[in-house]
Design an enzyme around this catalytic site. Sequence first.
Site, short mmCIF file in Angstrom:
data_model
loop_
_atom_site.label_atom_id
_atom_site.label_comp_id
_atom_site.label_asym_id
_atom_site.label_seq_id
_atom_site.Cartn_x
_atom_site.Cartn_y
_atom_site.Cartn_z
N TYR A 110 0.84 -1.21 0.00
CA TYR A 110 0.00 0.00 0.00
C TYR A 110 0.88 1.25 0.00
CZ TYR A 110 -5.00 -0.17 0.02
OH TYR A 110 -6.29 -0.23 -0.40
N GLU B 120 -0.53 4.84 -0.45
CA GLU B 120 -1.32 6.07 -0.65
C GLU B 120 -0.43 7.30 -0.52
OE1 GLU B 120 -4.59 6.05 2.06
OE2 GLU B 120 -5.74 4.64 0.84
N ASP C 173 -7.14 13.56 -24.92
CA ASP C 173 -7.22 12.16 -24.52
C ASP C 173 -6.53 11.37 -25.62
OD1 ASP C 173 -7.80 9.57 -24.00
OD2 ASP C 173 -9.96 9.83 -23.74
N LYS D 44 -2.71 0.38 -24.71
CA LYS D 44 -3.12 0.27 -26.12
C LYS D 44 -1.86 0.34 -26.99
CE LYS D 44 -7.76 1.85 -25.26
NZ LYS D 44 -8.24 2.87 -24.36
N ARG E 184 -2.31 -2.69 -18.18
CA ARG E 184 -3.57 -1.94 -18.16
C ARG E 184 -3.48 -0.85 -17.11
NH1 ARG E 184 -6.97 -4.70 -21.29
NH2 ARG E 184 -8.47 -3.00 -21.17
N1 PLP Z 1 -10.28 7.29 -23.68
C1 PLP Z 1 -10.30 6.72 -24.89
C2 PLP Z 1 -10.10 7.59 -26.10
C3 PLP Z 1 -10.50 5.35 -25.02
O1 PLP Z 1 -10.53 4.79 -26.24
C4 PLP Z 1 -10.67 4.57 -23.85
C5 PLP Z 1 -10.87 3.11 -23.91
O2 PLP Z 1 -11.13 2.50 -24.87
C6 PLP Z 1 -10.67 5.22 -22.62
C7 PLP Z 1 -10.46 6.57 -22.56
C8 PLP Z 1 -10.95 4.47 -21.34
O3 PLP Z 1 -9.96 3.63 -20.95
P1 PLP Z 1 -10.25 2.43 -19.94
O4 PLP Z 1 -11.03 1.41 -20.67
O5 PLP Z 1 -8.87 2.00 -19.58
O6 PLP Z 1 -10.98 2.99 -18.77
#
Ligand code: PLP
Length: 424
Positions: A57, A59, A206, A235, A241
């Site tokens: 842990y 935090e 994003d 990805k 993950r």
């Molecule tokens: N943002 C985008 C553009 C995504 O394609 C995804 C997932 O496919 C996410 C955020 C969310 O990611 P997670 O599935 O890890 O929560």
Amino acid sequence: MSHLVPTSHLAAVDPILAGLIAQEEERQAQTAKLIPSENYASAAVLEASGSVLTNKYSEGYPHKRYYEGQQFVDPIEELAINRAKALFGADHANVQPYSGSPANLAMYCALIPRDSDNKRILGLGLPAGGHLTHGWKVSMTSRFFDFAHYGVDPQSHRFNFDAILAQAREFKPALIIAGATAYPRTIDFAKFAEIAEEVGALLVADMAHIAGLVAGGAHPSPVPYAAAVATTTHKTLRGPRGGMLLCKSQYAQAIDKAVFPGLQGGPHNHTTAGLAVALHEANTEDFRRYAHQVVANAQMLAEVLQSEGLQVITGGTDNHLVLFNTMPLGATGKQAAKAMDLAGLEANFNSIPFDTQPPMNPSGVRVGTPALTSRGCSLDDMRHIGNWIARSIRAREDGDALARIRSEVGDLMAIRPAPGVPLR
Ligand code: PLP
């Protein structure tokens, strides 16, 4: 059964679970993974992710923790942070978000103060390729902020910056999100930044889908233009993950507070370690070559699909994914994806812009090349993959034909082993 030591312990303790994992491993080895948000983490990433760090842990942040015993966790998190900053040229990195969705929510919470009277955010709509967490109604993100969505041009299916600017002037958002989950073209972050500046909004990005392409120089980076950038790590970036946030130094404190204690508890240290390894691997010539090959492979795939009579949205791709309309071959996206799955070609059905079909049975399929490129697939391999996709959609009612394609796919996968999947 796997030769990895942890799996052999698992086999002794829990043979049922070990058997299921071995079967999944076999499935991953034999099928062509075309889901653009998936990849294969390296054996080194898997090893770090499966380590004893899961027992700890932590935090807080390095040297400011609520628990003792951080002698090794602190330098591990610092390694991940410093590697992220160096790889993406960011002022600040937070490597604790559990995944992309919480990273996005943390980013919005950090940049829009609780007492602000402007809680408006403008993002890409789901039907045009945006993500749920860009304020779609079913996502909790929509509960805390007031979202509007831009789309794509009805003809070109690309961003129309005049239309986005007009909408931003009208809506007056506090934040504009640039980023997508199913947009096959380059995202012009500089242009989004101009619009944000013009309307007095902050730009956030994003880059979940394209983080590996950005790291490898195969897509422009949002980092110079955006106040903050959220991403997933599993990805195109090929890590464990997880999620990550990068930001300009003036937002560092707000971002850190939003992640912990704002939204999360203890960081997943095993994932942080896996991420540190992935960031190290991504900062190499090999990875830069990989990122460019991902794009070249996707472009080849788009070309073949188009020549097979499928309608490729925007007529091609600049990144790792291809979105195509399956209706010209008489199949809905769901029917097509099902047939492809039976043929060992794993993809997902997807809405296309201005789809007249319902979301659960849309007109399109989304495919991507990050995973196949990690297996070493070449342009020539992509020609075969494109042909198999079209053949399987045409043969969707013919079980024998689908089985024949599956066996051809399996032969190719056998000579292109997946990294991280132990060979038998
Ligand atoms: N943002 C985008 C553009 C995504 O394609 C995804 C997932 O496919 C996410 C955020 C969310 O990611 P997670 O599935 O890890 O929560």
